[in-house]
Design a protein around this motif. Structure first.
Motif, PDB file in Angstrom:
ATOM      1  N   ASP B   4       0.832  -1.194   0.000  1.00 50.62           N
ATOM      2  CA  ASP B   4       0.000   0.000   0.000  1.00 50.62           C
ATOM      3  C   ASP B   4       0.863   1.238   0.000  1.00 50.62           C
ATOM      4  O   ASP B   4       0.634   2.174  -0.738  1.00 50.62           O
ATOM      5  N   ARG B   5       1.843   1.230   0.866  1.00 49.55           N
ATOM      6  CA  ARG B   5       2.665   2.401   1.022  1.00 49.55           C
ATOM      7  C   ARG B   5       3.377   2.716  -0.290  1.00 49.55           C
ATOM      8  O   ARG B   5       3.453   3.869  -0.691  1.00 49.55           O
ATOM      9  N   ASP B   6       3.845   1.694  -0.954  1.00 45.88           N
ATOM     10  CA  ASP B   6       4.506   1.904  -2.239  1.00 45.88           C
ATOM     11  C   ASP B   6       3.594   2.618  -3.217  1.00 45.88           C
ATOM     12  O   ASP B   6       3.993   3.555  -3.905  1.00 45.88           O
ATOM     13  N   GLN B   7       2.338   2.177  -3.250  1.00 46.95           N
ATOM     14  CA  GLN B   7       1.371   2.801  -4.154  1.00 46.95           C
ATOM     15  C   GLN B   7       1.263   4.284  -3.868  1.00 46.95           C
ATOM     16  O   GLN B   7       1.303   5.123  -4.750  1.00 46.95           O
ATOM     17  N   TYR B   8       1.126   4.591  -2.566  1.00 47.51           N
ATOM     18  CA  TYR B   8       0.963   5.991  -2.164  1.00 47.51           C
ATOM     19  C   TYR B   8       2.177   6.807  -2.542  1.00 47.51           C
ATOM     20  O   TYR B   8       2.063   7.946  -2.957  1.00 47.51           O
ATOM     21  N   ILE B   9       3.351   6.195  -2.366  1.00 54.00           N
ATOM     22  CA  ILE B   9       4.568   6.937  -2.661  1.00 54.00           C
ATOM     23  C   ILE B   9       4.630   7.304  -4.122  1.00 54.00           C
ATOM     24  O   ILE B   9       4.905   8.447  -4.480  1.00 54.00           O
ATOM     25  N   GLU B  10       4.311   6.340  -4.978  1.00 50.90           N
ATOM     26  CA  GLU B  10       4.333   6.615  -6.411  1.00 50.90           C
ATOM     27  C   GLU B  10       3.338   7.703  -6.763  1.00 50.90           C
ATOM     28  O   GLU B  10       3.625   8.629  -7.508  1.00 50.90           O
ATOM     29  N   LEU B  11       2.149   7.530  -6.163  1.00 51.52           N
ATOM     30  CA  LEU B  11       1.088   8.505  -6.390  1.00 51.52           C
ATOM     31  C   LEU B  11       1.537   9.884  -5.935  1.00 51.52           C
ATOM     32  O   LEU B  11       1.359  10.885  -6.641  1.00 51.52           O
ATOM     33  N   PHE B  12       2.148   9.908  -4.769  1.00 50.92           N
ATOM     34  CA  PHE B  12       2.602  11.168  -4.199  1.00 50.92           C
ATOM     35  C   PHE B  12       3.603  11.829  -5.135  1.00 50.92           C
ATOM     36  O   PHE B  12       3.503  13.011  -5.456  1.00 50.92           O
ATOM     37  N   ARG B  13       4.591  11.039  -5.577  1.00 51.09           N
ATOM     38  CA  ARG B  13       5.630  11.604  -6.444  1.00 51.09           C
ATOM     39  C   ARG B  13       5.039  12.166  -7.729  1.00 51.09           C
ATOM     40  O   ARG B  13       5.388  13.260  -8.180  1.00 51.09           O
ATOM     41  N   LEU B  57       2.624  10.909   4.685  1.00 52.23           N
ATOM     42  CA  LEU B  57       3.607   9.878   4.384  1.00 52.23           C
ATOM     43  C   LEU B  57       4.838  10.017   5.252  1.00 52.23           C
ATOM     44  O   LEU B  57       5.771   9.232   5.154  1.00 52.23           O
ATOM     45  N   GLY B  58       4.814  11.047   6.098  1.00 48.42           N
ATOM     46  CA  GLY B  58       5.933  11.200   7.019  1.00 48.42           C
ATOM     47  C   GLY B  58       7.141  11.908   6.439  1.00 48.42           C
ATOM     48  O   GLY B  58       8.241  11.825   6.956  1.00 48.42           O
ATOM     49  N   TYR B  59       6.950  12.635   5.353  1.00 58.28           N
ATOM     50  CA  TYR B  59       8.090  13.354   4.766  1.00 58.28           C
ATOM     51  C   TYR B  59       8.162  14.746   5.369  1.00 58.28           C
ATOM     52  O   TYR B  59       7.616  15.719   4.838  1.00 58.28           O
ATOM     53  N   LYS B  60       8.845  14.789   6.491  1.00 57.91           N
ATOM     54  CA  LYS B  60       8.847  16.019   7.281  1.00 57.91           C
ATOM     55  C   LYS B  60       9.422  17.213   6.538  1.00 57.91           C
ATOM     56  O   LYS B  60       8.920  18.323   6.645  1.00 57.91           O
ATOM     57  N   GLU B  61      10.500  17.004   5.783  1.00 60.41           N
ATOM     58  CA  GLU B  61      11.161  18.160   5.154  1.00 60.41           C
ATOM     59  C   GLU B  61      10.231  18.819   4.147  1.00 60.41           C
ATOM     60  O   GLU B  61      10.078  20.030   4.128  1.00 60.41           O
ATOM     61  N   ILE B  62       9.623  17.958   3.313  1.00 58.84           N
ATOM     62  CA  ILE B  62       8.717  18.513   2.311  1.00 58.84           C
ATOM     63  C   ILE B  62       7.548  19.194   3.009  1.00 58.84           C
ATOM     64  O   ILE B  62       7.102  20.284   2.603  1.00 58.84           O
TER      65      ILE B  62
END
Lengths: 121, 601
Positions: B4-13, B57-62
């Protein structure tokens, strides 16, 4: 120089017993308190090296008294005194900052061990 | 979970890159026309969206960069200021940094996965106390606190909560950084007998995120769950509204939104889940001790202890379950001689089974004991004046059994020290009802008794009927309602001054909701057709007339604030689709008010 102890317990009898054990062990009793409020006052007054605190007391509980003392002195060394059935309260006290505990009825050796342990910290 | 997380990451990018592309264009336009408010607003919205996506997604910097830029643009928007070239530069720089991070994301994710694999094989330190340790849980707490002062404690087995509840005798396990230092620290502790290293065998549950458990205030969790529940309910309404909008843009964002929301809800729910085994595991020992004391032979079989339920549900039913088992051992199972006489196996059997059925959990406690004699029930009911001689024959078996759920009802004459009189089933019913469920009993003389409890797995959301009375909307939990129907007013007749109705050969008392509420309305009195619910409260069925039905829905239950929470007739309040607050009715409490109702003349 003997380490100085503050004894907190609402029962005169307990205070005496604990006091005797500690004095025989070479410690100095700098003050006694019979409730939580007095405990905080006496702590500030005599600045002991260690406190023994009964966990169940009328008015404010041992845990609340502990918290009040720790507000005044973050490094306060407090040993909780408890009867057998209050394990979860003791755990709570430790979570709140108590350094160790002894269980009633006392075994003098255990009391002295606990005090030694905590003073070594 | 990982896929699931992979899907979200791709989607996010993908999404992020699209947004950055759009931002590029917007910035160029800002350069040409610095005061154009729509451009500023769109850019502001984009950073806001990026912030949200990155945060989930936990990407604090962004997240932080987006937050910063969003803030600046918001300021400009508020004060109607134009965009200066410095701001534009800053935004470009921020966008570049975000772009860099997006590139790195792919690499980061791989590394995290590897990190977790290592976590899997990181061993535990096993700590064993001396035999004479007093209050092992407290000793464990002292040790854990000491370790925490120096190092990071990643995981504790059993969990700290379980330890605090008295769950250890002389051993517990700790996983932490810098094992060597911790081992040395432990070696110098007097209460500790033994320290060794143990690797976890089999499938290990990796704490999500790689770091071990943390302690969280249960009130915060409750609030969190409540809010997430609200979000879900409103999101579905948002979906309905937006389904009428053709714009693809809305649909896509809503899709992502809903996906994240669903994930959030799952996680929040999982946090609060605990397996039934936490209480089921206590039963065998309990049964063994109790049956020994009573000199009976009883065995117990348990099914379904793996099922996980919300922790507050578990806390709620823990006592009733133990009491029911106690009832079964004390009053259900006969003593060995009696059983022999009846040609039953000498060892009585208690079966506890838990099953998940759709959104509910079904728990059954049954015994093969002496059952409850219907005649004794009738006898006691007559004695207590709950029943008149003439009415006896008209009662169905179900109605007879319902007496058992009345307060203070017991067929047991004998009171003894061990078993007391047996817990009133009405208490069990109240508790089960309080968690939104229902309880039923079936019993047969000399064969045994089975108590069945059905409870919703999610406590925070319940299904309700919306009814209108005197212009005001109320919610009635579906657990009380057997059916809803429209009845012609002429079907209501009068018997001894009270209104009744004949429904499929059943005579039911009729009550008007507005009358019970005390503001008797004349609405509907002369209507040809009346809105009517057939409800059952504590074994009593009756027809409830309301002004109108307003449908049904899932309601997120919010507690009433004090002092309103002392009003027994309402269990809480919920906000329905149009934003209106709506009181949730506690029907049993209303029953008591009924006595003062105007019977409609």
């Amino acid at each position: 120089m003997a380490a100085r102890v503050l004894i907190v317990d609402d029962a005169i009898f307990m205070r005496k017993m604990l006091g005797d054990i500690l004095e025989k062990g070479g410690y100095e009793i700098c003050a006694e308190a019979e409730n939580g409020v007095e405990a905080v006052d006496k702590y500030v007054e005599c600045k002991p090296d260690l406190v023994t605190m009964d966990i169940i007391m009328p008015d404010i509980s041992g845990i609340d008294a502990l918290k009040e003392i720790m507000k005044k002195d973050r490094d306060a060394k407090i040993v909780m005194v408890s009867a057998m059935g209050h394990q979860s309260l003791v755990v709570e006290a430790i979570q709140a900052g108590a350094k160790d505990y002894v269980v009633k009825p006392f075994q003098p050796s255990r009391v002295l061990e606990a005090v030694q342990r905590v003073l070594r910290l | 979970m990982h896929e699931d997380r992979d899907q979200y990451i791709e989607l996010f990018r993908e999404e992020a890159r699209e947004y950055l592309g759009r931002l590029n264009k917007l910035l160029i336009e800002m350069g040409k026309d610095p005061t154009h408010i729509e451009t500023i607003t769109e850019a502001f919205r984009i950073f806001h969206t990026l912030k949200g996506m990155a945060a989930s997604l936990g990407y604090k910097e962004i997240e932080n960069i987006s937050h910063d830029l969003e803030g600046r643009l918001e300021e400009l928007k508020e004060y109607g200021k134009g965009v200066s070239s410095e701001i534009i530069d800053k935004i470009f720089k921020g966008m570049d940094t975000i772009e860099d991070f997006i590139e790195k994301i792919g690499e980061m994710e791989d590394k995290n996965k590897k990190g977790n694999i290592w976590a899997k094989s990181s061993p535990f330190i096993k700590i064993t106390f001396k035999e004479d340790v007093e209050l092992p849980a407290a000793r464990a707490a002292v040790i854990i606190k000491r370790i925490e002062e120096e190092e990071v404690v990643e995981e504790i087995k059993p969990s700290f909560e379980e330890i605090k509840a008295g769950g250890i005798e002389d051993t517990f396990w700790v996983r932490c950084s810098n094992r060597k230092a911790v081992k040395e620290m432990l070696a110098s502790m007097e209460e500790v007998k033994e320290v060794s290293i143990e690797y976890e065998e089999g499938v290990s549950k990796i704490p999500k995120g790689g770091v071990g458990g943390i302690r969280v205030n249960i009130e915060l969790l409750d609030r969190l769950q409540n809010i997430v529940g609200e979000l879900v309910v409103f999101s579905s309404q948002l979906s309905v509204l937006l389904s009428e909008v053709e714009d693809k843009k809305y649909k896509r964002i809503l899709d992502i939104h809903n996906r994240f929301l669903k994930d959030l809800q799952n996680i929040v729910t999982k946090i609060r889940l605990v397996p039934l085994s936490l209480i089921f595991n206590k039963f065998p020992r309990y049964v063994r001790d109790l049956s020994k004391e009573l000199r009976k032979k009883v065995s117990i079989e348990i099914f379904g202890s793996d099922i996980e339920v919300d922790r507050s549900l578990l806390e709620g039913i823990s006592d009733p379950l133990i009491h029911l088992i106690r009832n079964a051992v004390c009053h259900g199972i006969e003593d060995p001689n009696e059983r022999k006489r009846l040609n039953k196996p000498i060892t009585g059997k208690i079966t506890v089974s838990a099953k998940r059925i759709k959104g509910d959990i079904l728990i059954k406690i049954s015994d093969d004991g002496k059952g409850i004699d219907e005649r004794e029930i009738l006898h006691t009911a007559l004695e207590k004046g709950l029943l008149k001689e003439e009415e006896v024959d008209a009662l169905s078996k179900k109605e007879i059994l319902h007496f058992l759920f009345m307060p203070g009802f017991t067929t047991n004459k004998a009171v003894n020290e061990v078993s007391g009189r047996g817990i009133g089933l009405n208490v069990v019913k109240d508790i089960v009802r309080a968690v939104g469920g229902s309880v039923d009993i079936s019993t047969e003389k000399n064969k045994g008794t089975t108590i069945t409890m059905e409870m919703p797995l999610s406590m925070a959301i319940i299904r309700v009927y919306l009814i209108q009375s005197n212009g005001q909307l109320f919610a009635l939990p579906m657990t009380f309602v057997d059916e809803t129907l429209m009845i012609p007013g002429i079907f209501i007749s009068r018997l001894m001054g009270k209104e009744i109705i004949l429904l499929r050969k059943e005579v039911l008392p009729v009550y008007r909701f507005s009358g019970i509420m005390g503001n008797y309305s004349n609405d509907g009195i002369n209507d040809a057709i009346l809105a009517c619910l057939i409800v059952e409260v504590e074994g009593e069925r009756f027809a409830l007339i309301v002004d109108r039905f307003r449908g049904s829905c899932d309601a997120v239950v919010k507690p009433l604030p004090p002092p309103l929470n002392e009003i027994r007739e309402f269990t809480g309040i919920t906000i329905i689709g149009n934003g209106e607050p709506c009181l949730i009715i506690d029907l049993p409490s209303f029953r008591y008010r009924r006595r003062y109702e105007n019977t409609g003349s």
